[in-house]
Design a protein around this motif. Structure first.
Motif, PDB file in Angstrom:
ATOM      1  N   GLU A 149      18.759 -97.397 -76.451  1.00 49.32           N
ATOM      2  CA  GLU A 149      19.610 -96.235 -76.176  1.00 49.32           C
ATOM      3  C   GLU A 149      20.153 -96.278 -74.751  1.00 49.32           C
ATOM      4  O   GLU A 149      21.334 -95.989 -74.523  1.00 49.32           O
ATOM      5  CB  GLU A 149      18.816 -94.945 -76.406  1.00 49.32           C
ATOM      6  CG  GLU A 149      18.506 -94.686 -77.878  1.00 49.32           C
ATOM      7  CD  GLU A 149      17.590 -93.490 -78.094  1.00 49.32           C
ATOM      8  OE1 GLU A 149      17.012 -92.996 -77.090  1.00 49.32           O
ATOM      9  OE2 GLU A 149      17.457 -93.048 -79.250  1.00 49.32           O
ATOM     10  N   LYS A 153      24.338 -96.885 -73.666  1.00 51.90           N
ATOM     11  CA  LYS A 153      25.052 -96.029 -72.714  1.00 51.90           C
ATOM     12  C   LYS A 153      25.555 -96.837 -71.524  1.00 51.90           C
ATOM     13  O   LYS A 153      26.673 -96.647 -71.044  1.00 51.90           O
ATOM     14  CB  LYS A 153      24.137 -94.897 -72.242  1.00 51.90           C
ATOM     15  CG  LYS A 153      23.833 -93.863 -73.313  1.00 51.90           C
ATOM     16  CD  LYS A 153      22.901 -92.779 -72.783  1.00 51.90           C
ATOM     17  CE  LYS A 153      22.568 -91.764 -73.875  1.00 51.90           C
ATOM     18  NZ  LYS A 153      21.618 -90.719 -73.377  1.00 51.90           N
ATOM     19  N   GLN A 157      29.481 -97.511 -70.441  1.00 50.64           N
ATOM     20  CA  GLN A 157      29.964 -97.188 -69.102  1.00 50.64           C
ATOM     21  C   GLN A 157      30.624 -98.398 -68.448  1.00 50.64           C
ATOM     22  O   GLN A 157      31.667 -98.285 -67.798  1.00 50.64           O
ATOM     23  CB  GLN A 157      28.805 -96.686 -68.234  1.00 50.64           C
ATOM     24  CG  GLN A 157      28.271 -95.328 -68.634  1.00 50.64           C
ATOM     25  CD  GLN A 157      27.000 -94.958 -67.893  1.00 50.64           C
ATOM     26  OE1 GLN A 157      26.400 -95.790 -67.197  1.00 50.64           O
ATOM     27  NE2 GLN A 157      26.567 -93.715 -68.037  1.00 50.64           N
TER      28      GLN A 157
END
Length: 242
Positions: A149, A153, A157
């Protein structure tokens, strides 16, 4: 049996690790693969040890005589057959209870590749190795779900701020192919006019002065990523942003 083939070089109980590895310190690899505009993750199923029969990120113990990235590369190759990747350090995960009964800190590395270019072949202490879609992941050992997870992310980004996804495209590509790549990594639908406006405004694409060949629909223009233009703009303070 050689050290490189020793089953205890993968995640098993720290109390029975061989003398040539650093106890309480391990490596985990988070390999993202883009498969037809869908983001996958490479996993292995453990053949033995406390996590026998369960899925995990490919990783294991670090030897005293190897660098961190060398350990990451070794485990990835031995467990999945995947090699020749540039692995970038993601984060160190050290929650006290992340490993059962012992204190183990793990250093996670990651990479983004085209999944079809890297077929997974189980080896060493893995009974299976396979690509899984990010929304179809099996139950994972330890804190590997947390690592995944965090990694997703972080990747999302990064692709918004750096053109790291372009290397997954053919040398000549259409704007639609570029948009679909970003939609796959970001796991979202992008507004077509807005995406194209942003991309073209950056002046990072060079026209190939060609169009697609042999397509049933209207042929689209072909572009290539201008790396020299990107490097020159970056030196002047240019900020890539999707």
């Amino acid at each position: 049996m050689s050290d490189s083939a020793h089953p205890y070089n993968s995640h098993v109980e720290p109390s029975i690790t061989p003398d040539n590895v650093i106890k309480a310190l391990s490596i985990d690899n988070l390999i993202f693969g883009l498969d037809h505009n869908k983001l996958d993750i490479l996993l292995i199923k453990h053949r033995s040890g406390i996590s026998k029969g369960r899925w995990a990120l490919p990783g294991g113990w670090i030897r005293y005589d190897e660098n961190l990235r060398d350990a990451a590369t070794r485990h990835l190759h031995e467990l999945t057959g995947v090699q020749d990747l540039y692995l970038e350090q993601l984060k160190t995960f050290g929650r006290v209870d992340r490993f059962p009964n012992e204190r183990v800190v793990t250093v996670a590395y990651y990479a983004l590749v085209s999944a079809e270019d890297y077929p997974a072949v189980a080896g060493n202490n893995a009974s299976d190795a396979s690509w899984f879609g990010i929304h179809e992941l099996p139950d994972l050992i330890f804190d590997h779900k947390e690592i995944v997870e965090f990694g997703i992310k972080h990747l999302q980004q990064q692709v918004r701020r750096r053109p790291i996804g372009f290397n997954l495209l053919p040398e000549k590509f259409t704007l639609l192919q570029l948009q679909e790549l970003y939609e796959g990594i970001l796991d979202t639908k992008l507004d077509k006019p807005n995406f194209r406006r942003k991309i073209m405004k950056m002046n990072l694409l060079a026209s190939c002065e060609e169009k697609q060949q042999g397509v049933a629909h209207r042929a689209a223009k072909l572009y290539r990523f201008d790396e020299q233009a990107y490097d020159a703009l970056t030196e002047k303070g240019f900020a890539f942003e999707i």
